[in-house]
Design a protein around this motif. Structure first.
Motif, mmCIF file in Angstrom:
data_model
loop_
_atom_site.group_PDB
_atom_site.id
_atom_site.type_symbol
_atom_site.label_atom_id
_atom_site.label_comp_id
_atom_site.label_asym_id
_atom_site.label_seq_id
_atom_site.Cartn_x
_atom_site.Cartn_y
_atom_site.Cartn_z
ATOM 1 N N LEU A 115 0.824 -1.208 0.000
ATOM 2 C CA LEU A 115 0.000 0.000 0.000
ATOM 3 C C LEU A 115 0.863 1.264 0.000
ATOM 4 O O LEU A 115 0.544 2.247 -0.681
ATOM 5 N N ASP A 116 1.952 1.231 0.759
ATOM 6 C CA ASP A 116 2.857 2.391 0.793
ATOM 7 C C ASP A 116 3.493 2.635 -0.570
ATOM 8 O O ASP A 116 3.635 3.782 -1.015
ATOM 9 N N GLN A 117 3.881 1.547 -1.226
ATOM 10 C CA GLN A 117 4.459 1.691 -2.558
ATOM 11 C C GLN A 117 3.446 2.280 -3.541
ATOM 12 O O GLN A 117 3.774 3.182 -4.326
ATOM 13 N N GLN A 118 2.197 1.771 -3.473
ATOM 14 C CA GLN A 118 1.165 2.301 -4.353
ATOM 15 C C GLN A 118 0.886 3.771 -4.052
ATOM 16 O O GLN A 118 0.725 4.589 -4.964
ATOM 17 N N LYS A 119 0.839 4.111 -2.762
ATOM 18 C CA LYS A 119 0.611 5.505 -2.384
ATOM 19 C C LYS A 119 1.760 6.387 -2.850
ATOM 20 O O LYS A 119 1.543 7.523 -3.300
ATOM 21 N N GLY A 120 3.001 5.882 -2.730
ATOM 22 C CA GLY A 120 4.141 6.643 -3.207
ATOM 23 C C GLY A 120 4.071 6.904 -4.702
ATOM 24 O O GLY A 120 4.392 8.003 -5.174
ATOM 25 N N ILE A 121 3.634 5.892 -5.456
ATOM 26 C CA ILE A 121 3.493 6.073 -6.906
ATOM 27 C C ILE A 121 2.429 7.116 -7.215
ATOM 28 O O ILE A 121 2.611 7.987 -8.080
ATOM 29 N N GLN A 122 1.289 7.041 -6.476
ATOM 30 C CA GLN A 122 0.236 8.032 -6.694
ATOM 31 C C GLN A 122 0.703 9.433 -6.338
ATOM 32 O O GLN A 122 0.416 10.401 -7.055
#
Length: 292
Positions: A137-144
Motif C-alpha cells: 500500500l505504501d508503494q502504491q501511495k508513493g506512486i500516486q
C-alpha cells in the motif's frame, strides 16, 4: 674430465633416450592400427522388447495408481530452431494433459480439491502478511503521490507560462500606449494634432481622468483642493477635528506663563523617589476581601 664435458655427455644421452622412446610409441600405434576389429551390429529384437514391455507393463492397475496421461495429438514442429513455436506446442500439450488428468481423477472418484470450509495453517504469519500488505500500500501511495506531484509541476509550469504571456501582452499594450502618448505630446508641442482618431485616444478625457482625483471640488487658497461634498457635510455637522501638528510646541505666550510654577516644590533639594513612609500602603488581600 671437466664439468662442461660431463654436462655435454649427459645431455647427449638424454636426447638419445627420448628418440628411442618416441620410436617405440610410433611402432605401437602402427601395430594397433593394423589390427582388424569386428564392426558392431545393432539388432532390433522386437519380440524380446515387446515381451519385456508386457512384463513391466502396469495396465492391470487402475489409473489412479498409474497416473499416466497420453496426448491425443503428437507434437509436430515445422522448424526445430523456432523456440517460440516449440515452447507453444509444449504448453498446449501440458494444458491438454492437465485437462485429461483432472477428468480421470473425477472418474476415479478421488477428492483432490480443497473444500470451501477448509482452514490450513499458512506458511506466513498474519502479522508478516500485514506488513507485506502495508508495504504494498505504501508503494502504491508513493506512486500516486509521485504522479500527483508530476501533475502539479506541469500545472505550475503551464500557469507560469500563461502568466508570462499575460505580462508580456500587458507590457506590449503599455508600450504601444506610451508610444501613442509620446507622439501626441510631440504634436501638442508642435501645435499640429492632425486627426486625433488615428490614435484612438481622447486627449481631453485622458487629462480629465488623471486630474479627477484632485479636482473634485473648488480650489481653496494656495491652489489646494477642497474635500468632496460628503466630507464637507460631515465637517459642518460634527465639526472639524482641528489642527494636530505642532500643538505641543512652545510659543512665546506658553514660555512666559508661570501659573503652574511651584516655589515649594522647586526649593526641595531631594529629587529622588519618595520614602516608603510617605507612600500610601495598600491593604492586604484578606482585608480587601472583607471590605468587598
Amino acid at each position: 674430465m671437466s664439468d662442461s664435458e660431463h654436462e655435454y655427455s649427459e645431455n647427449e644421452n638424454d636426447a638419445i633416450y627420448d628418440d628411442e622412446e618416441t620410436a617405440l610409441e610410433m611402432a605401437a600405434l602402427e601395430s594397433s592400427a593394423m589390427i582388424e576389429r569386428p564392426a558392431k551390429e545393432f539388432i532390433n529384437h522386437k519380440a524380446a522388447l515387446s515381451a519385456l514391455l508386457e512384463e513391466i507393463s502396469q495396465k492391470s492397475l487402475k489409473w489412479i495408481h498409474r497416473c499416466d496421461v497420453v496426448s491425443t495429438q503428437p507434437i509436430v514442429v515445422e522448424k526445430a530452431d523456432n523456440d517460440l513455436d516449440r515452447e507453444l506446442k509444449f504448453y498446449q500439450q501440458g494444458l491438454e494433459a492437465a485437462i485429461l488428468g483432472k477428468q480421470e481423477v473425477l472418474n476415479a472418484g478421488v477428492p483432490f480439491e480443497r473444500p470451501s470450509d477448509y482452514f490450513a495453517e499458512m506458511v506466513k504469519s498474519d502479522s508478516h502478511m500485514a506488513r507485506i500488505r502495508q508495504k504494498l500500500l505504501d508503494q502504491q501511495k508513493g506512486i500516486q503521490n509521485a504522479e500527483e506531484a508530476k501533475k502539479q509541476r506541469e500545472l505550475r509550469k503551464y500557469g507560469k507560462k500563461i502568466q508570462h504571456e499575460k505580462l508580456k501582452e500587458r507590457e506590449d499594450q503599455k508600450k504601444v500606449a506610451l508610444d501613442k502618448i509620446a507622439t501626441i505630446k510631440k504634436r501638442l508641442r508642435s501645435g499640429d494634432m492632425g486627426d486625433a482618431d488615428d490614435f484612438d485616444i481622447d486627449v481631453d478625457s485622458e487629462g480629465d481622468d488623471k486630474k479627477s482625483k484632485f479636482n473634485r471640488g473648488a480650489k481653496a487658497k494656495g491652489g489646494r483642493p477642497q474635500p468632496n461634498k460628503k466630507r464637507q457635510n460631515k465637517n459642518e455637522k460634527f465639526g472639524y477635528g482641528g489642527k494636530k501638528r505642532g500643538i505641543k510646541n512652545n510659543t512665546s505666550d506658553s514660555a512666559a506663563d508661570m501659573s503652574s510654577f511651584s516655589v515649594k516644590r522647586n526649593k526641595s533639594t531631594n529629587f529622588s523617589a519618595p520614602s516608603k513612609k510617605s507612600r500610601v500602603q495598600r491593604p492586604g488581600k484578606a482585608k480587601r476581601q472583607r471590605t468587598h
